[in-house]
Design a protein around this motif. Sequence first.
Motif, mmCIF file in Angstrom:
data_model
loop_
_atom_site.group_PDB
_atom_site.id
_atom_site.type_symbol
_atom_site.label_atom_id
_atom_site.label_comp_id
_atom_site.label_asym_id
_atom_site.label_seq_id
_atom_site.Cartn_x
_atom_site.Cartn_y
_atom_site.Cartn_z
ATOM 1 N N LYS A 58 140.855 -28.587 25.578
ATOM 2 C CA LYS A 58 140.171 -27.489 26.252
ATOM 3 C C LYS A 58 138.728 -27.311 25.780
ATOM 4 C CE LYS A 58 144.360 -24.789 27.144
ATOM 5 N NZ LYS A 58 145.034 -23.477 26.976
ATOM 6 N N GLY A 59 138.244 -28.201 24.927
ATOM 7 C CA GLY A 59 136.878 -28.089 24.420
ATOM 8 C C GLY A 59 136.840 -28.313 22.924
ATOM 9 N N VAL A 60 136.119 -27.470 22.212
ATOM 10 C CA VAL A 60 136.034 -27.591 20.757
ATOM 11 C C VAL A 60 136.397 -26.254 20.123
ATOM 12 C CG1 VAL A 60 134.294 -29.420 20.778
ATOM 13 C CG2 VAL A 60 133.569 -27.035 20.770
ATOM 14 N N ALA A 61 136.888 -26.321 18.897
ATOM 15 C CA ALA A 61 137.261 -25.118 18.164
ATOM 16 C C ALA A 61 136.777 -25.254 16.728
ATOM 17 C CB ALA A 61 138.780 -24.911 18.193
ATOM 18 N N LEU A 62 136.365 -24.153 16.132
ATOM 19 C CA LEU A 62 135.917 -24.162 14.744
ATOM 20 C C LEU A 62 137.079 -24.480 13.807
ATOM 21 C CD1 LEU A 62 133.685 -20.962 14.777
ATOM 22 C CD2 LEU A 62 132.866 -23.273 14.348
ATOM 23 N N ASN A 63 136.848 -25.384 12.867
ATOM 24 C CA ASN A 63 137.839 -25.603 11.815
ATOM 25 C C ASN A 63 137.507 -24.683 10.640
ATOM 26 O OD1 ASN A 63 135.682 -26.806 10.474
ATOM 27 N ND2 ASN A 63 136.306 -28.887 11.025
ATOM 28 N N GLN A 64 138.173 -24.855 9.508
ATOM 29 C CA GLN A 64 137.974 -23.942 8.389
ATOM 30 C C GLN A 64 136.539 -23.976 7.874
ATOM 31 O OE1 GLN A 64 140.269 -21.642 7.320
ATOM 32 N NE2 GLN A 64 138.411 -20.868 6.345
ATOM 33 N N ALA A 65 135.947 -25.169 7.790
ATOM 34 C CA ALA A 65 134.559 -25.261 7.341
ATOM 35 C C ALA A 65 133.622 -24.569 8.334
ATOM 36 C CB ALA A 65 134.157 -26.727 7.171
ATOM 37 N N GLY A 66 133.915 -24.741 9.632
ATOM 38 C CA GLY A 66 133.098 -24.097 10.646
ATOM 39 C C GLY A 66 133.196 -22.590 10.591
ATOM 40 N N LEU A 67 134.402 -22.064 10.363
ATOM 41 C CA LEU A 67 134.579 -20.620 10.248
ATOM 42 C C LEU A 67 133.815 -20.058 9.056
ATOM 43 C CD1 LEU A 67 138.390 -20.365 11.077
ATOM 44 C CD2 LEU A 67 136.513 -19.471 12.463
ATOM 45 N N THR A 68 133.821 -20.813 7.955
ATOM 46 C CA THR A 68 133.088 -20.375 6.764
ATOM 47 C C THR A 68 131.595 -20.297 7.044
ATOM 48 O OG1 THR A 68 134.748 -21.352 5.300
ATOM 49 C CG2 THR A 68 132.582 -20.905 4.351
ATOM 50 N N LEU A 69 131.054 -21.337 7.703
ATOM 51 C CA LEU A 69 129.630 -21.322 8.026
ATOM 52 C C LEU A 69 129.301 -20.201 9.009
ATOM 53 C CD1 LEU A 69 126.845 -22.591 7.755
ATOM 54 C CD2 LEU A 69 127.438 -24.164 9.620
ATOM 55 N N LEU A 70 130.173 -19.986 9.994
ATOM 56 C CA LEU A 70 129.937 -18.945 10.988
ATOM 57 C C LEU A 70 129.842 -17.572 10.338
ATOM 58 C CD1 LEU A 70 129.758 -18.163 14.017
ATOM 59 C CD2 LEU A 70 132.244 -17.890 13.970
ATOM 60 N N ARG A 71 130.693 -17.321 9.346
ATOM 61 C CA ARG A 71 130.723 -16.028 8.684
ATOM 62 C C ARG A 71 129.383 -15.700 8.023
ATOM 63 N NH1 ARG A 71 135.534 -16.624 6.867
ATOM 64 N NH2 ARG A 71 134.980 -17.497 4.845
ATOM 65 N N HIS A 72 128.642 -16.726 7.626
ATOM 66 C CA HIS A 72 127.367 -16.506 6.944
ATOM 67 C C HIS A 72 126.164 -16.758 7.840
ATOM 68 C CE1 HIS A 72 129.348 -16.053 3.024
ATOM 69 N NE2 HIS A 72 130.124 -17.052 3.388
ATOM 70 N N ALA A 73 126.251 -17.760 8.701
ATOM 71 C CA ALA A 73 125.098 -18.125 9.530
ATOM 72 C C ALA A 73 124.801 -17.070 10.581
ATOM 73 C CB ALA A 73 125.347 -19.481 10.200
ATOM 74 N N GLY A 74 125.865 -16.478 11.176
ATOM 75 C CA GLY A 74 125.649 -15.475 12.216
ATOM 76 C C GLY A 74 124.834 -14.292 11.728
ATOM 77 N N PRO A 75 125.281 -13.588 10.662
ATOM 78 C CA PRO A 75 124.506 -12.458 10.142
ATOM 79 C C PRO A 75 123.104 -12.855 9.678
ATOM 80 C CG PRO A 75 126.751 -12.374 9.316
ATOM 81 C CD PRO A 75 126.605 -13.700 10.018
ATOM 82 N N ALA A 76 122.964 -14.073 9.104
ATOM 83 C CA ALA A 76 121.651 -14.505 8.624
ATOM 84 C C ALA A 76 120.664 -14.652 9.775
ATOM 85 C CB ALA A 76 121.788 -15.832 7.871
#
Length: 312
Positions: A58-76
């Motif tokens: 169905k496309g792409v999904a964040l894995n654990q490393a991606g979720l970790t980066l998202l948690r910090h990159a988004g607010p930054a």
Amino acid sequence: MLNARIKLRHLQAFLEVARQRSFARAAERLAITQPGISKTIRELEETLGASLFDRTPKGVALNQAGLTLLRHAGPALRALEEGVQAIGDTDGVRQLRVGALSTVESRLLPDALRGWHAEGTPHADVGVSVVTGPSAFLLSRLRRGELDLVVGRMTEAREIQDLAFEHLYYERLLLVVRAGHPLAGMSPLPPEALSAYPWVLPPPRTTLRQQVDSFCVRHSLALPARRLETLSLPLSRGYTLGSEAIWVAPEEAVVESLAAGELCELALPLEQQGGSVGLCTNATLRPSLALEAFCERLREVASRLGRGAPSP
């Protein structure tokens, strides 16, 4: 220190793919080619030494490393965007988004807003949008970044979880009636006498209603069928003044009416110390200077109202 090979375009591409869950849609949103965005994500993954997405039918999904980066990159990135906007904001058009519970609608928040928009104050040109409602609704919006701040009594709310809460003062819920009510002045007041009258109380599944339910359990009371369930302070006050209803009211909402003799507190405490009223913010988002200044304004008003120190 941030790896010099990681550029702003890498993080922008990463966040857009995470949002769209599709390289093709993310490329379209960023107005670049799909091979271009794939190359950008590949460069980021090589720099980090980790894959960020799992490919699915169905496309792409964040894995654990991606979720970790998202948690910090988004607010930054959001903080960076706010900084750039603040520098380029020549006409001072900004707005704070505040969630307000009924416990602060009568005195704390109005007093803070009057001082905030007083002529000559540093942030007088900063608008404030206020959303009201139950704590679960407001805290969920705060968590999603749709509000900058929630103010009110909410320490019992399960939805606080990872949000940051700052105590300002304790406030009780009171049982109040109109002047001349049959129960006004009765002391001692037997709890069972309350069942003969209509009640005005907070709706189910709110933090204030939890305290009402606890009170009923302690005194073996059942809620009367004749009851008005609402968070509207004007409706509650109007209904109580024109009837024999018993209103479960936040102290802030009735303090002036009690002093004027329009309402009377019943001689039966619903709770002793009360709940903690305070400020709730999203700890994952960097606060703007305007938000920090508005929080300080709320602290000053709380202190001026004589509620800056916790009850013993």
